[in-house]
Each structure stands twice: as C-alpha cells, then as structure tokens.
Design a protein around this motif. Structure first.
Motif, PDB file in Angstrom:
ATOM      1  N   VAL A   1      44.748  11.028  71.773  1.00 58.82           N
ATOM      2  CA  VAL A   1      45.895  11.361  70.919  1.00 58.82           C
ATOM      3  C   VAL A   1      47.073  10.529  71.411  1.00 58.82           C
ATOM      4  O   VAL A   1      47.610  10.774  72.492  1.00 58.82           O
ATOM      5  CB  VAL A   1      46.239  12.864  70.977  1.00 58.82           C
ATOM      6  N   PHE A   2      47.432   9.521  70.631  1.00 61.26           N
ATOM      7  CA  PHE A   2      48.490   8.598  71.025  1.00 61.26           C
ATOM      8  C   PHE A   2      49.850   9.209  70.724  1.00 61.26           C
ATOM      9  O   PHE A   2      50.101   9.693  69.621  1.00 61.26           O
ATOM     10  CB  PHE A   2      48.330   7.275  70.280  1.00 61.26           C
ATOM     11  N   LYS A   3      50.736   9.203  71.720  1.00 62.32           N
ATOM     12  CA  LYS A   3      52.106   9.700  71.534  1.00 62.32           C
ATOM     13  C   LYS A   3      52.961   8.529  71.055  1.00 62.32           C
ATOM     14  O   LYS A   3      53.299   7.639  71.844  1.00 62.32           O
ATOM     15  CB  LYS A   3      52.654  10.250  72.856  1.00 62.32           C
ATOM     16  N   ASP A   4      53.289   8.523  69.772  1.00 58.40           N
ATOM     17  CA  ASP A   4      54.021   7.411  69.159  1.00 58.40           C
ATOM     18  C   ASP A   4      55.526   7.690  69.211  1.00 58.40           C
ATOM     19  O   ASP A   4      56.019   8.614  68.559  1.00 58.40           O
ATOM     20  CB  ASP A   4      53.552   7.245  67.712  1.00 58.40           C
TER      21      ASP A   4
ATOM     22  N   ASP B   1      58.975   4.915  82.980  1.00 52.84           N
ATOM     23  CA  ASP B   1      58.052   4.547  81.898  1.00 52.84           C
ATOM     24  C   ASP B   1      58.142   5.605  80.806  1.00 52.84           C
ATOM     25  O   ASP B   1      58.677   6.693  81.028  1.00 52.84           O
ATOM     26  CB  ASP B   1      56.619   4.416  82.420  1.00 52.84           C
ATOM     27  N   ASP B   2      57.604   5.281  79.633  1.00 52.92           N
ATOM     28  CA  ASP B   2      57.663   6.250  78.536  1.00 52.92           C
ATOM     29  C   ASP B   2      56.739   7.428  78.804  1.00 52.92           C
ATOM     30  O   ASP B   2      57.066   8.564  78.477  1.00 52.92           O
ATOM     31  CB  ASP B   2      57.348   5.594  77.179  1.00 52.92           C
ATOM     32  N   LEU B   3      55.579   7.157  79.428  1.00 49.85           N
ATOM     33  CA  LEU B   3      54.544   8.188  79.485  1.00 49.85           C
ATOM     34  C   LEU B   3      53.669   7.974  80.709  1.00 49.85           C
ATOM     35  O   LEU B   3      53.338   6.836  81.044  1.00 49.85           O
ATOM     36  CB  LEU B   3      53.715   8.087  78.205  1.00 49.85           C
ATOM     37  N   ILE B   4      53.295   9.071  81.390  1.00 49.78           N
ATOM     38  CA  ILE B   4      52.281   8.984  82.440  1.00 49.78           C
ATOM     39  C   ILE B   4      51.039   9.707  81.948  1.00 49.78           C
ATOM     40  O   ILE B   4      51.111  10.858  81.499  1.00 49.78           O
ATOM     41  CB  ILE B   4      52.775   9.515  83.808  1.00 49.78           C
ATOM     42  N   ALA B   5      49.911   8.988  81.999  1.00 53.97           N
ATOM     43  CA  ALA B   5      48.622   9.569  81.584  1.00 53.97           C
ATOM     44  C   ALA B   5      47.781   9.757  82.843  1.00 53.97           C
ATOM     45  O   ALA B   5      47.975  10.731  83.574  1.00 53.97           O
ATOM     46  CB  ALA B   5      47.973   8.672  80.545  1.00 53.97           C
ATOM     47  N   THR B   6      46.893   8.797  83.169  1.00 52.47           N
ATOM     48  CA  THR B   6      46.077   8.933  84.387  1.00 52.47           C
ATOM     49  C   THR B   6      46.871   8.606  85.658  1.00 52.47           C
ATOM     50  O   THR B   6      46.420   8.904  86.762  1.00 52.47           O
ATOM     51  CB  THR B   6      44.873   7.975  84.341  1.00 52.47           C
TER      52      THR B   6
ATOM     53  N   GLY C   1      47.535   5.545  86.756  1.00 52.52           N
ATOM     54  CA  GLY C   1      47.170   4.247  87.334  1.00 52.52           C
ATOM     55  C   GLY C   1      48.313   3.240  87.277  1.00 52.52           C
ATOM     56  O   GLY C   1      48.569   2.519  88.255  1.00 52.52           O
ATOM     57  N   THR C   2      49.000   3.188  86.148  1.00 53.97           N
ATOM     58  CA  THR C   2      50.099   2.237  85.972  1.00 53.97           C
ATOM     59  C   THR C   2      51.248   2.552  86.932  1.00 53.97           C
ATOM     60  O   THR C   2      51.797   1.656  87.591  1.00 53.97           O
ATOM     61  CB  THR C   2      50.622   2.318  84.513  1.00 53.97           C
ATOM     62  N   ALA C   3      51.599   3.829  87.032  1.00 56.16           N
ATOM     63  CA  ALA C   3      52.724   4.224  87.888  1.00 56.16           C
ATOM     64  C   ALA C   3      52.385   4.036  89.364  1.00 56.16           C
ATOM     65  O   ALA C   3      53.232   3.610  90.157  1.00 56.16           O
ATOM     66  CB  ALA C   3      53.112   5.679  87.600  1.00 56.16           C
TER      67      ALA C   3
ATOM     68  N   ASP D   1      54.820  13.502  80.186  1.00 58.84           N
ATOM     69  CA  ASP D   1      53.729  13.633  81.170  1.00 58.84           C
ATOM     70  C   ASP D   1      52.560  14.340  80.480  1.00 58.84           C
ATOM     71  O   ASP D   1      52.706  15.476  80.012  1.00 58.84           O
ATOM     72  CB  ASP D   1      54.218  14.474  82.366  1.00 58.84           C
ATOM     73  N   LEU D   2      51.411  13.649  80.398  1.00 58.17           N
ATOM     74  CA  LEU D   2      50.190  14.307  79.905  1.00 58.17           C
ATOM     75  C   LEU D   2      49.577  15.028  81.111  1.00 58.17           C
ATOM     76  O   LEU D   2      48.704  14.504  81.800  1.00 58.17           O
ATOM     77  CB  LEU D   2      49.223  13.279  79.300  1.00 58.17           C
ATOM     78  N   THR D   3      50.097  16.220  81.392  1.00 56.70           N
ATOM     79  CA  THR D   3      49.827  16.905  82.679  1.00 56.70           C
ATOM     80  C   THR D   3      48.344  17.197  82.878  1.00 56.70           C
ATOM     81  O   THR D   3      47.882  17.271  84.013  1.00 56.70           O
ATOM     82  CB  THR D   3      50.617  18.220  82.789  1.00 56.70           C
TER      83      THR D   3
HETATM   84  P1  AMP Z   1      48.183   5.566  82.755  1.00 54.77           P
HETATM   85  O1  AMP Z   1      48.133   4.336  83.619  1.00 54.77           O
HETATM   86  O2  AMP Z   1      46.816   6.100  82.421  1.00 54.77           O
HETATM   87  O3  AMP Z   1      49.088   6.623  83.349  1.00 54.77           O
HETATM   88  O4  AMP Z   1      48.777   5.125  81.365  1.00 54.77           O
HETATM   89  C1  AMP Z   1      50.131   4.981  81.200  1.00 54.77           C
HETATM   90  C2  AMP Z   1      50.475   3.858  80.257  1.00 54.77           C
HETATM   91  O5  AMP Z   1      49.646   3.827  79.096  1.00 54.77           O
HETATM   92  C3  AMP Z   1      51.890   4.060  79.782  1.00 54.77           C
HETATM   93  O6  AMP Z   1      52.581   2.815  79.890  1.00 54.77           O
HETATM   94  C4  AMP Z   1      51.768   4.537  78.350  1.00 54.77           C
HETATM   95  O7  AMP Z   1      52.691   3.872  77.540  1.00 54.77           O
HETATM   96  C5  AMP Z   1      50.335   4.243  77.933  1.00 54.77           C
HETATM   97  N1  AMP Z   1      49.611   5.443  77.411  1.00 54.77           N
HETATM   98  C6  AMP Z   1      48.539   6.042  77.990  1.00 54.77           C
HETATM   99  N2  AMP Z   1      48.091   7.086  77.270  1.00 54.77           N
HETATM  100  C7  AMP Z   1      48.901   7.173  76.198  1.00 54.77           C
HETATM  101  C8  AMP Z   1      48.986   8.067  75.067  1.00 54.77           C
HETATM  102  N3  AMP Z   1      48.146   9.105  74.901  1.00 54.77           N
HETATM  103  N4  AMP Z   1      49.973   7.868  74.167  1.00 54.77           N
HETATM  104  C9  AMP Z   1      50.846   6.837  74.317  1.00 54.77           C
HETATM  105  N5  AMP Z   1      50.824   5.970  75.343  1.00 54.77           N
HETATM  106  C10 AMP Z   1      49.863   6.114  76.281  1.00 54.77           C
END
Ligand code: AMP
Length: 185
Positions: free
Chosen positions: A27-30, A134-139, A141-143, A165-167
């Motif tokens: 589910v992409f957060k736009d 950043d706009d969003l933290i998912a897993t 890895g990027t942060a 934060d996708l907690t």
């Molecule tokens: P991650 O490294 O998994 O924490 O992914 C974070 C990066 O991927 C961020 O720069 C987000 O912009 C992008 N991202 C990951 N998942 C999503 C999502 N569900 N919706 C929007 N952007 C996402």
C-alpha cells in the motif's frame, strides 16, 4: 504534539493510499496531494520540525541542527523545506553515481538483492549536528544506511524525523539513534 492535534488529521487526510503500487501487496503512501496543498505542506514541515524541538539525544535542551540530511528522493522535499525553516544546511544522500565529487558509500539489503546510497565526503564539517529527514520509514534500510553515511562523514546524529512510520515493519528498531514520526500506521 499529540495524536489529537488537528493539524495531524489535516495532514493525514492529504495522504492517499494506493493499493498494489509499485507491486502487489504494497500500500503506497502517496504524498502528492499533500505537496499540492500549500497549507497542508507547510503544516507537515512544521510538525516535522516539532518532533525534536529543542531536545538532544538525552532529551536535554540542545541547539538546533546544523545540517538536515535528506534521502533521495522524497527526503529532498521535506528535508530542504525543513532546512530553510530552521536556517540549517541541506545535504542530499543520493543513489550511486549521482554525486559529482568523492563520496562515502553504504550498501544495504533489499527484499531481493542490495542497493546503495552515497554522501559527499566533504558534505559538512566534522562534528556537525545532523538531523536525518525522510518522508517515510518502512523496513528502515534506507534510514540505517543514511545513519552510517552521516557517521562516516563525521556528523553527530541528533535523530531521524519522518512524516510517516509504517510501524508494523519495525523499521525504527534497526536504527542506532532516536527516530520520531508525525504519523504512524
Ligand atoms: P525502507 O528503506 O524500507 O525504510 O523504505 C523507505 C523508503 O522507501 C522511503 O524513502 C520511502 O519513500 C519509500 N517507501 C517504502 N515503502 C513505502 C510505501 N508503502 N509508501 C510510500 N513510500 C514508501
């Protein structure tokens, strides 16, 4: 700031869920509707600025960050706006091969394979106080890779600030420094 802050509701209503993008099951957060709304965008930057308002990593008062580090590419949008608001420098973390001068590089694992990020070796002075945005933290890895890059470049990390934060993915557990977000899902 609390979850009952009505500004949080206004920002949340401007973020659109796009199912199955970029692939099935995600589910992409736009954030495009938020960026297209001047009041909402300003509110989002203000809320991010309040996440670490005046507190260092021990929750003691501290001077504002010297540098905002934002990751390609949506971290540039919020990071640059926040840097302007705080009177801080803005430093981009980019995908490999984009930065023209000597860089530090960190590789990190994806679901399939690896990716990498880079920062200029002379991005900021040694010991600069850095807030990662950043706009969003998912897993995470990027942060996590960005934390490593900031440390390689000699920065002192205050923390990481996200709009979302996708907690359920527990990304912040990967990080070595404090992380806070305006919105949690
Ligand atoms: P991650 O490294 O998994 O924490 O992914 C974070 C990066 O991927 C961020 O720069 C987000 O912009 C992008 N991202 C990951 N998942 C999503 C999502 N569900 N919706 C929007 N952007 C996402």
């Amino acid at each position: 700031m609390t979850e009952h802050d009505e500004r949080v509701d206004i920002v949340k209503d401007l973020i659109r869920d796009v199912p199955d993008f970029p692939k099935e099951g995600i589910v992409f957060k736009d954030i495009m509707p938020l960026l297209a709304d001047p009041t909402g965008f300003r509110m989002a930057v203000q809320l991010i600025s309040e996440l670490f308002d005046g507190l260092d990593e021990n929750d003691e008062p501290f001077d504002e960050p010297d540098v905002i580090v934002g990751m390609e590419s949506r971290g540039f949008i919020f990071g640059a706006a926040l840097a302007q608001k705080l009177g801080a420098a803005f430093v981009p973390v980019r995908k490999p091969g984009k930065l023209p001068c000597p860089t530090h590089k960190v590789e990190y694992a994806l679901e399939y394979g690896t990716d990498a990020l880079e920062i200029h070796v002379d991005a900021f002075p040694n010991g600069a106080k850095v807030l990662i945005v950043d706009d969003l933290i998912a897993t995470g890895g990027t942060a996590k890779a960005t934390e490593e890059l900031v440390e390689k470049a000699g920065g002192t990390i205050i923390g990481s600030a996200f709009l979302i934060d996708l907690t359920f993915l527990k990304g912040t557990d990967k990080l070595s420094h404090r992380a806070r977000a305006v919105l949690s899902y």
